[in-house]
Design an enzyme around this catalytic site. Sequence first.
Site, mmCIF file in Angstrom:
data_model
loop_
_atom_site.group_PDB
_atom_site.id
_atom_site.type_symbol
_atom_site.label_atom_id
_atom_site.label_comp_id
_atom_site.label_asym_id
_atom_site.label_seq_id
_atom_site.Cartn_x
_atom_site.Cartn_y
_atom_site.Cartn_z
ATOM 1 N N GLU A 65 -4.858 2.540 -4.085
ATOM 2 C CA GLU A 65 -3.391 2.552 -4.070
ATOM 3 C C GLU A 65 -2.809 1.261 -3.520
ATOM 4 O OE1 GLU A 65 -4.702 4.681 -0.225
ATOM 5 O OE2 GLU A 65 -5.432 4.372 -2.267
ATOM 6 N N ASP A 77 0.844 -1.192 0.000
ATOM 7 C CA ASP A 77 0.000 0.000 0.000
ATOM 8 C C ASP A 77 0.883 1.247 0.000
ATOM 9 O OD1 ASP A 77 -3.020 0.884 0.655
ATOM 10 O OD2 ASP A 77 -1.634 2.220 1.697
ATOM 11 N N ILE A 78 0.617 2.180 -0.923
ATOM 12 C CA ILE A 78 1.402 3.416 -0.997
ATOM 13 C C ILE A 78 1.020 4.305 0.184
ATOM 14 C CG2 ILE A 78 1.923 5.460 -2.393
ATOM 15 C CD1 ILE A 78 1.133 3.807 -4.865
#
Length: 363
Positions: free
Chosen positions: A275, A232-233
């Site tokens: 994301e 996950d960004i």
Amino acid sequence: MSSPTDPHAQVQELRRQLQSLLDAAKANERKLDRFDALERRLIAVGSMEELVNLLLVDCRADFGLDAAELWLLDPDGELQRALPALPMVRAPRLLDSHAALKELFGGVRTARLVGPGHDEALVAKAFGAGTLVRSAALLPLIRQGVLIGSLHFGACDPERYDAYSGTKFLDRLSAIAAIAIESMLNRERLRRAGMTDGLTGVHNRRYFDHRSLIEFSQAVRHRYPLACLFLDIDHFKAINDSHGHPTGDEVLRQVGGLIQRSLRTGDLAARYGGEEFVVLLPRTDLAGAREVAERIRQMVEEAPFVTPEGGTVSATLSAGLAMLPADATSFADLLNAADRALYEAKRAGRNRTVADDLVPAGS
């Protein structure tokens, strides 16, 4: 002894010439039949692997060739993805530029027949140094005026391909082969469009849901390790708010590319939503999976993400890692474990890899 004007001798000579013409006509008819059968098979192929085997294996046997090579232009890796991961009986040479094709053909757009004394260096380029090929037919593959590859037929017999022979059949074959290759590529594009995320180029959620069940059942049946990563960004909303959604899209696209380049053939990456990305690593133990996760995380941390305006932004990524439990009853068990590990990575400060506590014994 018969005189030059002996009617009987003239008749015999005429008969000999006629028989020679009949033999040549029959040979041409057989050749035409073989080419016709080959064209029908080319048009009917169902996969790129089948097409390559037809051109490189079946053609060589059907036409009594000593060598066959296929060069295909593939600067974007489309053909590489279309070909199977397992070794093929014969594989094409994939080119990242037109340079090698220009060396063979220059401005010529028809078949080139090369025999002894006629640019033997060209034969070496087409079949490799040390080749035993002494005559060759080099067929350019052209679609919509663009040279997309070449097909090479070679023979040890120096008389097989005479530089002054006609090339009508060969030109037609190269045209049909080029059409078949383009058709296979278009089919592959359509297939990939249904299972690929349009923004990042990695697989989409639908494909992941299908493939993950296959990987799960294989891992359970054959008792090999299966690792799952949730990626996950970090603070992605802040990137969108500060730099705009086009920049956020570029970060997603470039992160997807970094993930893809970090994986082996057979591994699976997909955009899971927003994301968040998910990765499956078959036949990978805990140490190997952690190494992959850390490699991806570090690449993202160190990358300057280029914005649409030409500037750069920075980003980091958190990773949750889980191994398939020995007593797992569904793939959801593994997915939920990786999700829990990702939550712990976020809670612990982000930009780190955390492995789920419930890893199988011995991992």
